[in-house]
Design an enzyme around this catalytic site. Structure first.
Site, PDB file in Angstrom:
ATOM      1  N   LYS A 194       0.830  -1.355   0.234  1.00  0.00           N
ATOM      2  CA  LYS A 194       0.256   0.075   0.737  1.00  0.00           C
ATOM      3  C   LYS A 194       1.107   1.501  -0.045  1.00  0.00           C
ATOM      4  O   LYS A 194       1.835   0.865   0.842  1.00  0.00           O
ATOM      5  CB  LYS A 194      -1.170  -0.442   1.138  1.00  0.00           C
ATOM      6  CG  LYS A 194       0.030  -0.089   2.669  1.00  0.00           C
ATOM      7  CD  LYS A 194      -0.870  -0.653   3.514  1.00  0.00           C
ATOM      8  CE  LYS A 194      -0.022   0.115   5.303  1.00  0.00           C
ATOM      9  NZ  LYS A 194      -0.944  -1.159   5.807  1.00  0.00           N
ATOM     10  N   TYR A 202      12.950  31.643   4.809  1.00  0.00           N
ATOM     11  CA  TYR A 202      12.541  32.783   6.024  1.00  0.00           C
ATOM     12  C   TYR A 202      12.394  33.869   6.849  1.00  0.00           C
ATOM     13  O   TYR A 202      12.557  32.374   8.147  1.00  0.00           O
ATOM     14  CB  TYR A 202      11.428  31.638   5.149  1.00  0.00           C
ATOM     15  CG  TYR A 202      10.748  31.834   4.098  1.00  0.00           C
ATOM     16  CD1 TYR A 202      10.383  32.631   3.445  1.00  0.00           C
ATOM     17  CD2 TYR A 202      10.324  30.492   3.240  1.00  0.00           C
ATOM     18  CE1 TYR A 202       9.929  33.051   2.382  1.00  0.00           C
ATOM     19  CE2 TYR A 202      10.249  30.263   2.339  1.00  0.00           C
ATOM     20  CZ  TYR A 202      10.431  31.612   1.297  1.00  0.00           C
ATOM     21  OH  TYR A 202       9.887  31.349   0.119  1.00  0.00           O
TER      22      TYR A 202
HETATM   23  C1  PLP Z   1       0.242  -1.929   6.447  1.00  0.00           C
HETATM   24  C2  PLP Z   1      -0.446  -3.061   7.301  1.00  0.00           C
HETATM   25  C3  PLP Z   1       0.393  -4.575   7.828  1.00  0.00           C
HETATM   26  C4  PLP Z   1       1.969  -4.219   7.770  1.00  0.00           C
HETATM   27  O1  PLP Z   1       2.291  -3.732   9.025  1.00  0.00           O
HETATM   28  P1  PLP Z   1       3.689  -4.089   8.932  1.00  0.00           P
HETATM   29  O2  PLP Z   1       3.777  -3.227  10.259  1.00  0.00           O
HETATM   30  O3  PLP Z   1       3.917  -2.640   8.502  1.00  0.00           O
HETATM   31  O4  PLP Z   1       4.354  -4.544   8.651  1.00  0.00           O
HETATM   32  C5  PLP Z   1      -0.199  -5.411   7.721  1.00  0.00           C
HETATM   33  N1  PLP Z   1      -1.667  -5.781   8.061  1.00  0.00           N
HETATM   34  C6  PLP Z   1      -2.728  -4.590   7.656  1.00  0.00           C
HETATM   35  C7  PLP Z   1      -3.574  -5.001   8.139  1.00  0.00           C
HETATM   36  C8  PLP Z   1      -2.074  -3.265   7.256  1.00  0.00           C
HETATM   37  O5  PLP Z   1      -2.520  -2.457   6.948  1.00  0.00           O
END
Ligand code: PLP
Length: 821
Positions: A491, A716
């Site tokens: 993601k 700035y």
């Molecule tokens: C992002 C996510 C993960 C992965 O988590 P990490 O801590 O990055 O390994 C696992 N399960 C769900 C539902 C997530 O949204």
């Protein structure tokens, strides 16, 4: 030498399980993903802890492979026309077969071992010898129990020398490599602490490595490493060997090497056969000097005149240690290998190119190959064979020799005499939506093609090391029980690292599932050739059509979304896979216990909905203080999912753990785990941080250097004040690139020339200023935002956030460069 399949049983213990029709073996491979599939290729099936090559045999057979070496009995019914040889260990067969090939080689074999510098020494030696001999050198760092036999395989009769790298990680391994390689000449580069786990001491490691040279006649080493000198002197029959133990330190040594700095670099004085030989080299660092001195002794020992060596030294090129994929114009990606061009290197480059499955059009640009030792028509025939196998959309040859052999190449080929001609042509006829392999001999200056095509955004890049991702993936995989699957969370552009590029790499590494947050992320992956199943965690009502069209599997987390989706699916009349999310305490998305009865009802009434998996998410898997709560969540998850399974009458995949969960709760692995940040080298638990590799480096450049007088202000709102006369650098990164404004006024530090420089004043949108009073640097120099130092974690801590946020904030306009070492 082209051995017949039937000769295997003569050279190694084992039996023919099936012999259908004998073939001579031309190609060998162990990686089912990279198969030159034809009747003369031989596949070695190896069963490892997490991977079993035997399971690919049937597919490979269908693709045309006819020869297999296996280490367990397999079903022969589906592969009736295959030749199958059974042995205790496929790797031993591989080693024996390559050993045989070595035996028939009439040239000399040079083997290189040591802790560091093996690959550079090998590449340099190859470059330096090229003008005088036909030299084969093993591809990149093929130096292991498997890499060495693979690297011996391409040896052929027309070569004068083969240069082979050998590395070991534990006691006993070198003896087997020695039997395979049997080097005539050895180079022992140095000894240090790299890869130390398998040895009790440095002495033991040196003694093990020295075994490589037990049958060699000449051994070159640096005697400033006492462990090496000692190890070599304990070899049998050492007094009859030509030992060249040189030293930078001991002026009483027979081979005392002196160096002197000059304007261009360093002059090296090498004593050899009663004479002094002086060479100029263009670098000054001690590692490069050590590597080059090894090479110089070897060349002198092989009788090459000093003057010619010096000429050859002038042509010495930096060694490209990695293949890169770079974003280019017109949605094109470049696999940049513009440094060298030989047959073996071509194989390696093509393999990497072949992995880039996410692009529509495939193009290879190749220059003449120089100094191959083969006659042109033979050489280009062989090259063209390789090109034919790739079924390209376009092949471009550059150079007079390759153009003269154009008849061998596929129909869709064009040829140019010079690189300039090609560049002019590309301006009028740009390549679009393609992946392009660019590989040329140095004198063709293919880097100019790369420059022409590369995306010219500003100088900020995020470099992503694909091998580090593999390393981290394997680290977590090793913690899984047999048959537990892996879902990779890609993601948010794979945590900011890219999207299809990373997904493609993970697909190639055979993860089982992918997950994205939104449907359009999934669509992008599908459009780039990702065929793995993909879970979409936030399927909006408006995206159902996309889900169906692109075969994406939604997470269903509430009664409402279930009903909406079920209606949609009923309308389609086709079954659909979904993932049921249970809320066991996170209170983000998911069905709660009190909704279960309603969910059962919905499942019963909607047989088109197939539950691919049931999952939940831990809220505090990284911290011991939440262990009690995590256990409670796991228990609730188990209970709720069992109830669901009872209703379903089949068993979907159950999964609960994220990356920190995998590190800390082996008992909650269920059927699959969801790996996210761990892939990117961050261990949120900090338990194994040192076992993971950092994956990305964010870097930019200095745009301008200024002197600022005491009392003046910077940036700035006049927030940065010069307390004394200082020197500052303006660097090309600002908050719009993801360099948070919280890094203003000394909070953030970047690294320039290995030294930390604090941000001075406020971070602006596209730039910021750093204090470089004590750093010797100039406009154009590189600036590391995060990488080895400061690390991602350090940077995150300095503004009180987590690495996830820093990674995903690196904005789209920052160019991503992917590479594989
Ligand atoms: C992002 C996510 C993960 C992965 O988590 P990490 O801590 O990055 O390994 C696992 N399960 C769900 C539902 C997530 O949204």
């Amino acid at each position: 030498m082209k051995p017949l399949f039937s000769s295997l049983k003569k050279i190694t213990p084992g039996t023919d399980l099936q012999l259908y029709e004998d073939h001579s073996i031309l190609d060998i491979f162990l990686d089912s993903r990279n198969v030159p599939a034809h009747r003369n290729s031989l596949f070695f099936a190896i069963s490892g802890a997490h991977h079993d090559g035997h399971q690919f045999i049937e597919t490979l057979y269908q693709e045309g492979v006819r020869n297999f070496v296996v280490e367990k009995k397999i079903n022969l019914e589906r592969i009736p026309q295959a030749n199958v040889f059974l042995a205790d260990s496929s790797i031993s067969v591989l080693q024996a077969l390559s050993g045989k090939k070595r035996q028939y080689f009439e040239g000399k074999i040079i083997a290189i071992t040591g802790s560091n510098g093996k690959t550079i020494t090998k590449e340099w030696l190859g470059q330096l010898m090229d003008p005088f001999f036909a030299v084969y050198r093993s591809p990149r760092s093929f130096n292991s129990q498997i890499g060495v036999p693979l690297s011996l395989w391409p040896l052929s009769d027309y070569q004068d020398y083969g240069i082979i790298e050998a590395g070991i990680s534990k006691v006993g391994e070198m003896e087997r490599l020695q039997e395979t390689i049997r080097p005539d000449i050895g180079i022992f580069t140095n000894i240090g602490t790299a890869h130390d786990e398998g040895f009790s001491s440095l002495e033991e490691k040196a003694i093990q490595k020295a075994q490589l040279f037990k049958g060699s006649t000449t051994i070159i080493y640096c005697k400033d490493y006492p462990e090496i000198a000692h190890a070599l002197h304990s070899l049998p029959d050492i007094i009859n060997k030509n030992l060249i133990g040189w030293s930078f330190e001991d002026n009483s040594a027979g081979y005392y090497v002196e160096t002197e700095k000059n304007k261009q670099g360093i002059a090296i004085r090498v004593p050899f056969r009663e004479k002094f030989h002086i060479f100029d080299v263009p670098f000054t660092d001690s590692a490069s000097l050590e590597n080059i001195v090894h090479c110089l002794f070897l060349l002198l020992n092989e009788g090459i005149p000093t003057k010619l060596i010096q000429n050859s030294l002038r042509e010495l090129k930096p060694v490209a240690m990695r293949l890169e994929v770079k974003q280019a114009i017109h949605q094109t990606y470049l696999v940049d290998d513009s440094y060298n061009n030989d047959l073996v290197g071509l194989d390696t480059a093509i393999q990497f190119f072949r992995q880039q499955k996410q692009f529509k059009n495939r193009v290879i640009i190749l220059s003449d190959m120089l100094e191959s030792g083969l006659e042109d028509h033979l050489l280009y025939h062989e090259v063209a064979d390789k090109i034919h196998r790739e079924s390209l959309d376009l092949f471009i040859g550059v150079g007079k020799s390759i153009s003269a052999q154009n008849e061998f190449f596929p129909e869709k080929s064009i040829f140019f005499d010079t690189t300039e001609d090609l560049i002019l042509y590309l301006r009028d006829n740009p390549l679009r939506e393609s992946v392009v392999l660019i590989k040329g001999a140095r004198s063709f200056h293919f880097e100019n093609i790369v420059k022409e095509l590369e995306l010219k955004i500003h100088g900020t890049v995020l470099e992503i090391n694909l091998n580090a991702i593999t390393h981290n993936l394997n680290f977590y995989r090793a913690k899984l029980k047999p048959r537990v699957k892996t879902m990779a969370m890609v993601k948010a552009f794979a945590y900011g690292s890219g999207s299809h590029e990373i997904a493609n790499w993970l697909q190639y590494q055979k993860v089982d599932y992918l997950a994205v947050a939104y449907a359009d992320e999934g669509v992008t992956l599908r459009r780039h050739g990702i065929y793995l199943p993909i879970m979409v965690m936030n399927p909006g009502l408006l995206s159902f059509e996309l889900l169906a069209q692109y075969d994406l599997e939604p997470e269903l987390y509430s009664i409402e979304i279930f009903q909406e989706y079920a209606n949609f699916i009923r309308g389609k009349g086709l079954p659909s896979k979904v993932h049921i999310k249970l809320d066991t305490g996170m209170h983000r998305l998911g069905f709660e216990q009190h909704e279960m009865t309603q969910l059962f009802e919905l499942l019963r009434n909607n047989p088109l909905i197939k539950v691919a998996s049931i999952f939940s998410h831990l809220v505090g898997s990284d911290e011991a203080i939440h262990n009690g709560f995590s256990a409670k969540q796991a228990f609730a998850f188990k209970k709720m999912s069992e109830e669901l399974i009872n209703v379903l009458n089949y068993r979907p995949i159950l999964h609960l753990l994220n990356s920190p969960g995998i590190s800390r709760f082996p008992d909650f692995q269920f059927d699959m785990v969801r790996l996210g940040v761990g892939l990117h080298g961050v261990d949120a638990t900090q338990l194994h941080q040192d076992r993971l590799l950092s994956v990305s480096v964010l870097k930019t450049v200095i745009s301008q250097v200024k002197n600022v007088k005491q009392g003046e202000t910077i940036g700035y709102s006049r927030k940065g004040v010069a307390e004394k006369n200082i020197k500052i650098a303006t660097i090309a990164i600002g908050y719009a690139d993801g360099f948070d404004r919280k890094f203003s006024n000394g909070v953030g530090k970047v690294s320039i020339k290995g030294q930390l420089a604090a941000v001075i004043g406020n971070v602006s949108m596209d730039m910021c200023m750093v204090d470089i009073t004590d750093i010797d640097c100039k406009a154009g120099d590189e600036v590391i935002i995060f990488g080895k130092s400061p690390t991602l974690l350090e940077l995150a801590k300095s503004i009180d956030t987590i690495p996830y946020e820093i990674l995903t904030n690196v904005s789209d306009r920052v160019k991503r460069v992917f590479y594989s070492e």
